[in-house]
Write a protein that holds these residues in place. Structure first.
Motif, PDB file in Angstrom:
ATOM      1  N   VAL A  22       0.857  -1.191   0.000  1.00 12.25           N
ATOM      2  CA  VAL A  22       0.000   0.000   0.000  1.00 12.25           C
ATOM      3  C   VAL A  22       0.892   1.240   0.000  1.00 12.25           C
ATOM      4  O   VAL A  22       1.924   1.269   0.673  1.00 12.25           O
ATOM      5  CB  VAL A  22      -0.908   0.013   1.262  1.00 12.25           C
ATOM      6  N   ILE A  23       0.486   2.276  -0.750  1.00 10.28           N
ATOM      7  CA  ILE A  23       1.277   3.511  -0.748  1.00 10.28           C
ATOM      8  C   ILE A  23       1.240   4.113   0.646  1.00 10.28           C
ATOM      9  O   ILE A  23       0.178   4.417   1.175  1.00 10.28           O
ATOM     10  CB  ILE A  23       0.751   4.527  -1.782  1.00 10.28           C
ATOM     11  N   ASP A  24       2.414   4.265   1.225  1.00  8.48           N
ATOM     12  CA  ASP A  24       2.551   4.818   2.574  1.00  8.48           C
ATOM     13  C   ASP A  24       2.863   6.314   2.535  1.00  8.48           C
ATOM     14  O   ASP A  24       2.334   7.084   3.316  1.00  8.48           O
ATOM     15  CB  ASP A  24       3.662   4.067   3.313  1.00  8.48           C
ATOM     16  N   LYS A  25       3.728   6.711   1.613  1.00 12.55           N
ATOM     17  CA  LYS A  25       4.123   8.120   1.474  1.00 12.55           C
ATOM     18  C   LYS A  25       4.207   8.460  -0.002  1.00 12.55           C
ATOM     19  O   LYS A  25       4.606   7.639  -0.829  1.00 12.55           O
ATOM     20  CB  LYS A  25       5.494   8.390   2.109  1.00 12.55           C
ATOM     21  N   ARG A  26       3.862   9.718  -0.321  1.00  8.74           N
ATOM     22  CA  ARG A  26       3.999  10.245  -1.679  1.00  8.74           C
ATOM     23  C   ARG A  26       4.844  11.509  -1.573  1.00  8.74           C
ATOM     24  O   ARG A  26       4.552  12.374  -0.757  1.00  8.74           O
ATOM     25  CB  ARG A  26       2.641  10.551  -2.295  1.00  8.74           C
ATOM     26  N   VAL A  27       5.853  11.588  -2.423  1.00 10.66           N
ATOM     27  CA  VAL A  27       6.783  12.708  -2.373  1.00 10.66           C
ATOM     28  C   VAL A  27       6.917  13.315  -3.763  1.00 10.66           C
ATOM     29  O   VAL A  27       7.228  12.614  -4.730  1.00 10.66           O
ATOM     30  CB  VAL A  27       8.177  12.258  -1.871  1.00 10.66           C
ATOM     31  N   PHE A  28       6.694  14.622  -3.859  1.00 11.78           N
ATOM     32  CA  PHE A  28       6.907  15.349  -5.107  1.00 11.78           C
ATOM     33  C   PHE A  28       8.396  15.622  -5.246  1.00 11.78           C
ATOM     34  O   PHE A  28       9.039  16.088  -4.304  1.00 11.78           O
ATOM     35  CB  PHE A  28       6.141  16.673  -5.094  1.00 11.78           C
ATOM     36  N   VAL A  29       8.958  15.328  -6.417  1.00 11.20           N
ATOM     37  CA  VAL A  29      10.363  15.653  -6.692  1.00 11.20           C
ATOM     38  C   VAL A  29      10.428  16.471  -7.977  1.00 11.20           C
ATOM     39  O   VAL A  29       9.643  16.268  -8.896  1.00 11.20           O
ATOM     40  CB  VAL A  29      11.256  14.395  -6.804  1.00 11.20           C
ATOM     41  N   SER A  30      11.367  17.397  -8.020  1.00  7.41           N
ATOM     42  CA  SER A  30      11.502  18.250  -9.199  1.00  7.41           C
ATOM     43  C   SER A  30      12.595  17.765 -10.145  1.00  7.41           C
ATOM     44  O   SER A  30      12.951  18.455 -11.083  1.00  7.41           O
ATOM     45  CB  SER A  30      11.808  19.687  -8.769  1.00  7.41           C
ATOM     46  N   GLY A  31      13.090  16.578  -9.904  1.00  6.98           N
ATOM     47  CA  GLY A  31      14.160  16.000 -10.711  1.00  6.98           C
ATOM     48  C   GLY A  31      15.241  15.484  -9.785  1.00  6.98           C
ATOM     49  O   GLY A  31      15.147  15.609  -8.563  1.00  6.98           O
ATOM     50  N   GLY A  32      16.267  14.890 -10.372  1.00  7.85           N
ATOM     51  CA  GLY A  32      17.377  14.377  -9.573  1.00  7.85           C
ATOM     52  C   GLY A  32      17.923  13.085 -10.134  1.00  7.85           C
ATOM     53  O   GLY A  32      17.800  12.809 -11.333  1.00  7.85           O
TER      54      GLY A  32
END
Length: 130
Positions: free
Chosen positions: A54-64
């Motif tokens: 199950v998705i526990d955390k969602r994190v927006f990233v701008s690249g990397g």
């Protein structure tokens, strides 16, 4: 798989995950324990961190960059924001400010930078409204 997400400001996440789904430049890819070693650029998007399927955390990233080994996945993000820590109003404000900077950009280099910030801000707004 042991997962770490690092931004220039701090270590944002360090946890055990059943799977991590990463927005790669060629498409999203999932990382499970035992994955082959890879290094991949990542695009603007959402990293989904799973715990027990199950998705526990969602994190927006701008690249990397993502670095994966058999038992570890590390993302070095240009910028990372836990989606639970941002709201629509904040994202709209960021987009408005980025658009204003773009509109006021005089030279090509400033314009290119401002255009990227608009894309990132729009992606963040899309992520919080989904």
């Amino acid at each position: 798989v042991y997962f770490e997400l690092v931004s220039p400001e701090k270590l944002l996440m360090s946890t055990q995950a059943s799977m991590v789904v990463i927005p790669g430049t060629e498409g999203d890819f999932g990382i499970l324990a035992g994955h082959t070693d890879i290094i991949s650029n990542i695009r603007v998007g959402i990293v989904d961190v799973y715990a027990d399927e199950v998705i526990d955390k969602r994190v927006f990233v701008s690249g990397g960059v993502a670095e994966v080994s058999e038992d570890r996945c590390t993302i070095l993000a240009d910028e990372a924001i836990l989606l639970e820590e941002i709201d629509k109003k904040t994202a709209e404000g960021r987009l408005s400010e980025a658009q204003k900077i773009l509109d006021e950009s005089k030279d090509e280099a400033a314009r290119v930078t401002a255009e990227r910030q608009v894309v990132i801000a729009q992606s963040l707004l899309d992520a919080v409204t989904d």
